[in-house]
Write a protein that holds these residues in place. Structure first.
Motif, PDB file in Angstrom:
ATOM      1  N   PRO A 136      -7.139  18.428   0.185  1.00  0.00           N
ATOM      2  CA  PRO A 136      -6.443  17.166   0.464  1.00  0.00           C
ATOM      3  C   PRO A 136      -4.987  17.151   0.009  1.00  0.00           C
ATOM      4  O   PRO A 136      -4.135  16.567   0.676  1.00  0.00           O
ATOM      5  N   THR A 144      -2.066  16.452   2.595  1.00  0.00           N
ATOM      6  CA  THR A 144      -1.214  15.279   2.385  1.00  0.00           C
ATOM      7  C   THR A 144       0.247  15.680   2.339  1.00  0.00           C
ATOM      8  O   THR A 144       1.117  14.996   2.901  1.00  0.00           O
ATOM      9  N   ASP A 166      -5.560  17.511  14.092  1.00  0.00           N
ATOM     10  CA  ASP A 166      -6.018  17.516  12.703  1.00  0.00           C
ATOM     11  C   ASP A 166      -6.910  18.712  12.395  1.00  0.00           C
ATOM     12  O   ASP A 166      -6.841  19.290  11.309  1.00  0.00           O
ATOM     13  N   ARG A 225      -6.081  21.566   9.524  1.00  0.00           N
ATOM     14  CA  ARG A 225      -7.050  21.905   8.479  1.00  0.00           C
ATOM     15  C   ARG A 225      -7.357  23.397   8.471  1.00  0.00           C
ATOM     16  O   ARG A 225      -7.393  24.034   7.411  1.00  0.00           O
ATOM     17  N   TRP A 266      -1.972   8.209  14.242  1.00  0.00           N
ATOM     18  CA  TRP A 266      -2.828   9.353  13.889  1.00  0.00           C
ATOM     19  C   TRP A 266      -2.467   9.893  12.511  1.00  0.00           C
ATOM     20  O   TRP A 266      -3.341  10.159  11.679  1.00  0.00           O
ATOM     21  N   ASP A 272      -3.516   7.471   9.715  1.00  0.00           N
ATOM     22  CA  ASP A 272      -4.975   7.485   9.551  1.00  0.00           C
ATOM     23  C   ASP A 272      -5.419   8.693   8.721  1.00  0.00           C
ATOM     24  O   ASP A 272      -6.286   8.584   7.845  1.00  0.00           O
ATOM     25  N   LEU A 273      -4.813   9.861   9.005  1.00  0.00           N
ATOM     26  CA  LEU A 273      -5.172  11.056   8.243  1.00  0.00           C
ATOM     27  C   LEU A 273      -4.732  10.940   6.786  1.00  0.00           C
ATOM     28  O   LEU A 273      -5.462  11.327   5.865  1.00  0.00           O
ATOM     29  N   ALA A 333      -4.437   8.250   5.055  1.00  0.00           N
ATOM     30  CA  ALA A 333      -5.360   7.329   4.380  1.00  0.00           C
ATOM     31  C   ALA A 333      -6.689   8.019   4.085  1.00  0.00           C
ATOM     32  O   ALA A 333      -7.294   7.812   3.019  1.00  0.00           O
ATOM     33  N   ARG A 334      -7.146   8.849   5.019  1.00  0.00           N
ATOM     34  CA  ARG A 334      -8.414   9.557   4.815  1.00  0.00           C
ATOM     35  C   ARG A 334      -8.329  10.500   3.622  1.00  0.00           C
ATOM     36  O   ARG A 334      -9.237  10.536   2.783  1.00  0.00           O
ATOM     37  N   TYR A 335      -7.220  11.258   3.531  1.00  0.00           N
ATOM     38  CA  TYR A 335      -7.108  12.214   2.439  1.00  0.00           C
ATOM     39  C   TYR A 335      -6.836  11.519   1.107  1.00  0.00           C
ATOM     40  O   TYR A 335      -7.135  12.065   0.032  1.00  0.00           O
ATOM     41  N   ARG A 354      -8.378   8.947   0.170  1.00  0.00           N
ATOM     42  CA  ARG A 354      -9.705   8.564  -0.340  1.00  0.00           C
ATOM     43  C   ARG A 354     -10.463   9.735  -0.935  1.00  0.00           C
ATOM     44  O   ARG A 354     -11.422   9.554  -1.642  1.00  0.00           O
TER      45      ARG A 354
END
Length: 280
Positions: free
Chosen positions: A5, A9, A236, A240, A270, A273-274, A276-278, A280
Motif C-alpha cells: 500500500p 499510494t 489498477d 499493482r 479512479w 478511489d484507489l 482511499a482503498r489503500y 484503509r
C-alpha cells in the motif's frame, strides 16, 4: 505476493495526466484536475505545435504545472525551437517532454529527439526538467539496439524517462532493470492507459483525426483487443503487478504518467478511489 500500500499510494500521489489539446479539454482540466497534479499536453503531427503551446499557456496561467510535448519533427529549425523556448519560459514552464514525434516527413531538420535535446543544452538548459521516452516493448519503426543507444545518448540532456504504453508487467519490470544495468539513473515514470471504455476512446479518437487514430491503433492493437473483453484491462491491476515486480528501490518507479484521452473526471475519480482503498 501481497500489495504494498505504501508504494502504491506514493505512485498514485505522483501522477501526470496526459491530455490532447481539443476545444473542450481546458474546461475539463479545470473541473476535474487538482492543482497538485501535473498536466502534460500532447503535440499533433497534423495540427502542429500551436495547439499544444496555446493550451500550455492557458493552463499555466490558471496555476497548473504544465508539461508541453515539444515534438522534434514539428520544429522547423533552430530559430523555431528558440521561439518555442522563449514562449514557454515566458509562460512559466519549467518542464518539457521531448519525443521524436510522428510527423512524416519532419517539418524541419530534426528527425529524432536527441538533436533537439542537444540544442536545448546549447541554449543553456532553459528548462530544469526534461523528459524523454522509454520503450519497454520494441518501437514499431526503430530497431531495439538503436533505442537502447539513443537512451544512453539522451541521458546527458534529460532528467527523467516516461515509459511508452505496455500492458505486460513482466516486460515493464525487465525493461526497468535493463535501464539501470545500462547505468542510466534517471527517474522512471510508468506510462499507462487510464480507466476509459472503448466507446469513449473511439469518440476521442474521432476528434483527434483519422490519421492519428489509425497510427495509434496500429501501434497498440493489443489494447483495443483487451478493451473489447470485459475485464481485459484495468490500470489498477497493471500498477499493482508492476509494483510487485519492482521491489528493489534501485529500480523502483518515481510516479505514473497516465494517458487519459481527455477522460479526466473518470481518471481522477479512479485515482481517488484507489487512494482511499489503500489508506484503509
Amino acid at each position: 505476493m501481497r500489495d504494498d500500500p505504501a508504494t502504491l499510494t506514493r505512485l498514485l500521489s505522483t501522477v501526470r495526466y496526459e491530455v490532447i489539446p481539443t476545444a473542450t479539454v481546458e474546461s475539463r482540466v479545470r473541473d476535474a484536475v487538482p492543482p497538485d497534479v501535473t498536466v502534460t499536453v500532447t503535440a499533433s503531427p497534423t495540427k502542429g505545435l500551436e495547439p499544444t503551446l496555446d493550451l500550455t499557456e492557458r493552463l499555466a496561467a490558471a496555476g497548473y504545472r504544465v508539461v508541453p510535448h515539444v515534438a522534434a519533427r514539428l520544429l522547423a529549425g533552430e530559430a523555431h525551437l528558440a521561439e518555442v523556448v522563449d514562449r514557454l519560459v515566458r509562460a512559466g514552464v519549467s518542464d518539457v517532454f521531448v519525443p521524436a514525434g510522428d510527423a512524416d516527413p519532419p517539418l524541419g531538420p530534426y528527425d529524432a529527439a536527441l538533436p533537439v535535446l542537444a540544442q536545448l543544452s546549447a541554449l543553456g538548459n532553459p528548462f530544469p526538467r526534461v523528459g524523454i521516452t522509454g520503450y519497454p516493448e520494441s518501437h514499431p519503426s526503430i530497431e531495439d539496439d538503436i533505442t537502447i543507444q539513443s537512451m544512453w545518448d539522451k541521458r546527458r540532456h534529460a532528467t527523467y524517462i516516461v515509459s511508452n504504453l505496455c500492458f505486460d508487467p513482466r516486460v515493464i519490470a525487465r525493461w526497468a532493470v535493463r535501464v539501470r544495468r545500462r547505468q542510466v539513473p534517471l527517474p522512471l515514470f510508468l506510462g499507462l492507459a487510464g480507466p476509459i471504455d472503448r466507446a469513449k476512446l473511439l469518440g476521442v479518437a474521432t476528434k483527434i483525426g483519422v490519421g492519428e487514430s489509425t497510427r495509434f491503433v496500429t501501434r497498440h492493437p493489443s489494447w483495443f483487443a483487451r478493451l473489447a473483453v470485459p475485464g481485459g484491462y484495468t490500470p489498477d491491476s497493471l500498477i499493482r503487478n508492476v509494483a510487485k515486480a519492482l521491489r528493489s528501490p534501485e529500480v523502483g518507479l518515481t510516479g505514473l504518467h497516465i494517458f487519459t484521452f481527455n477522460q479526466l473526471a473518470e481518471t481522477e475519480r479512479w485515482r481517488q478511489d484507489l487512494l482511499a482503498r489503500y489508506a484503509r
